[in-house]
Design an enzyme around this catalytic site. Structure first.
Site, PDB file in Angstrom:
ATOM      1  N   ASP A  70      43.617  36.493  39.526  1.00 43.72           N
ATOM      2  CA  ASP A  70      44.722  35.604  39.142  1.00 43.72           C
ATOM      3  C   ASP A  70      45.725  36.366  38.276  1.00 43.72           C
ATOM      4  OD1 ASP A  70      43.218  35.755  36.864  1.00 43.72           O
ATOM      5  OD2 ASP A  70      42.991  33.592  36.572  1.00 43.72           O
ATOM      6  N   SER A  71      45.457  37.672  38.048  1.00 44.11           N
ATOM      7  CA  SER A  71      46.464  38.546  37.432  1.00 44.11           C
ATOM      8  C   SER A  71      47.688  38.637  38.352  1.00 44.11           C
ATOM      9  CB  SER A  71      45.888  39.940  37.155  1.00 44.11           C
ATOM     10  OG  SER A  71      45.219  40.441  38.294  1.00 44.11           O
TER      11      SER A  71
ATOM     12  N   ASP B  82      39.571  35.077  42.534  1.00 43.92           N
ATOM     13  CA  ASP B  82      39.547  34.264  41.314  1.00 43.92           C
ATOM     14  C   ASP B  82      39.799  32.798  41.634  1.00 43.92           C
ATOM     15  OD1 ASP B  82      38.987  35.511  38.871  1.00 43.92           O
ATOM     16  OD2 ASP B  82      40.936  36.520  38.849  1.00 43.92           O
TER      17      ASP B  82
ATOM     18  N   LYS C  17      35.247  34.270  41.772  1.00 46.44           N
ATOM     19  CA  LYS C  17      34.990  34.611  40.363  1.00 46.44           C
ATOM     20  C   LYS C  17      35.466  33.453  39.494  1.00 46.44           C
ATOM     21  CE  LYS C  17      37.422  37.935  38.009  1.00 46.44           C
ATOM     22  NZ  LYS C  17      38.053  37.189  36.897  1.00 46.44           N
TER      23      LYS C  17
ATOM     24  N   GLU D 214      35.838  32.185  35.223  1.00 46.09           N
ATOM     25  CA  GLU D 214      35.818  32.596  33.814  1.00 46.09           C
ATOM     26  C   GLU D 214      35.052  31.587  32.972  1.00 46.09           C
ATOM     27  OE1 GLU D 214      39.760  33.271  32.301  1.00 46.09           O
ATOM     28  OE2 GLU D 214      40.253  34.719  33.879  1.00 46.09           O
TER      29      GLU D 214
ATOM     30  N   GLU E 186      35.101  41.578  29.961  1.00 49.32           N
ATOM     31  CA  GLU E 186      36.468  42.026  29.645  1.00 49.32           C
ATOM     32  C   GLU E 186      36.664  42.170  28.146  1.00 49.32           C
ATOM     33  OE1 GLU E 186      39.614  40.001  31.717  1.00 49.32           O
ATOM     34  OE2 GLU E 186      41.179  40.975  30.533  1.00 49.32           O
TER      35      GLU E 186
HETATM   36  O1  KIV Z   1      42.676  38.624  37.355  1.00 52.65           O
HETATM   37  C1  KIV Z   1      42.220  39.776  37.209  1.00 52.65           C
HETATM   38  O2  KIV Z   1      42.805  40.773  37.635  1.00 52.65           O
HETATM   39  C2  KIV Z   1      40.950  39.904  36.496  1.00 52.65           C
HETATM   40  C3  KIV Z   1      40.520  41.281  36.111  1.00 52.65           C
HETATM   41  C4  KIV Z   1      41.323  41.765  34.973  1.00 52.65           C
HETATM   42  C5  KIV Z   1      39.074  41.353  35.858  1.00 52.65           C
HETATM   43  O3  KIV Z   1      40.310  38.941  36.215  1.00 52.65           O
END
Ligand code: KIV
Length: 272
Positions: A52-53, A91, A121, A123, A190
């Protein structure tokens, strides 16, 4: 040639587990579109995260909160079309799983069905346990994510290193054990102290993938745009830049503009 490039067999969650047993480090990078995914896969990466980056590096938002489930599915489908070998993890975005575990499962199923990715993934620790449990029992592999969890940035207030104090470090170890018990296949750690990441790595049997968590993790992940130097502004201590693509791309574009303005491009060989 790297060992990763020699073996063309698809990477599975089980393969990551075997790599941890063998002491073989796991490489992971982010990708958000087809072209980048092809390069990352051809390079021999073990796992790709459709992170989600994308909210930051693709959409230009300040945080990861605004990106939607539909946008994540769109990014993930493009990445899936570009990957032949790596494991693809996506994510679950903010708002798609917090709170109601039925809704969380619905979001995870949409990602798996509509994008063709292999895992998701999520969080957080104990507060998402019901959702993690429900998603895993539906047969969807889940990667956990502890330490600095950017979707909770407004709770933390800063992007500083997490779990420096004993209380938070103990809670993080408890959460790691809980996520392992629930059946997560791996954990992202992280921005936590290296000694804590090493302790978690030695405590759990599932692989840990670090970002800003030192060398003791079973693998490492970086945001591809950051490690390639496409973003100039973001330079935390943990980031190693392998290229300065911002400069390379800008210089190429400046040359192109010069060539168009001067009439040098296109020349005879470039014309029909
Ligand atoms: O969204 C992302 O790129 C991440 C990584 C920084 C682990 O969660």
């Amino acid at each position: 040639m790297s060992t990763a490039k020699k073996t063309k067999k698809r990477v599975t969650t089980h393969r990551l587990w075997e790599m941890k047993q063998r002491g073989e480090k796991i490489s992971m990078l982010t990708a958000y579109d087809y072209s980048l995914a092809r390069i990352v896969d051809d390079a021999g990466i073990d796992a790709v995260l459709v992170g989600d980056s994308a909210s930051n590096v693709i959409h230009g938002h300040e945080t990861t909160l605004p990106i939607t489930l539909e946008q994540m599915i769109d990014h993930a489908s493009s990445v899936v079309r570009g990957i032949k070998r790596a494991l693809i993890v996506v994510d679950l975005p903010f708002g798609a799983y917090q709170g109601d575990s039925k809704n969380a499962l619905k979001s995870a199923i949409r990602i798996m069905k509509e994008s063709g990715a292999h895992a998701i993934k999520m969080e957080g620790g104990s507060f998402i346990s019901a959702s993690v449990k429900r998603i895993i029992s539906a047969g969807i592999p889940v990667m956990g994510h502890l330490g600095l969890t950017p979707q909770s940035i407004y709770k933390f207030g800063t992007y500083e290193v997490r779990a420096k104090e004993e209380e938070e470090a103990e809670k993080l170890i408890e959460d790691a054990l809980m996520l392992e018990r629930l059946g997560c296949f791996a954990l992202v750690l992280e921005k936590i102290p290296a000694h804590l990441a090493q302790k978690v790595t030695e405590t759990v049997k599932i692989p840990t993938i670090g970002i800003g968590a030192g060398p003791g993790c079973d693998g490492q992940i970086l945001v591809t745009h950051d490690m390639l130097g496409i973003n100039k502004e973001f330079s935390p201590r943990f980031l190693r830049r392998y290229a300065q693509l911002y400069d390379v791309m800008k210089a190429s574009m400046e040359q192109y503009i010069t060539d168009v303005k001067s009439g040098d491009f296109p020349n005879e060989q470039e014309s029909y």
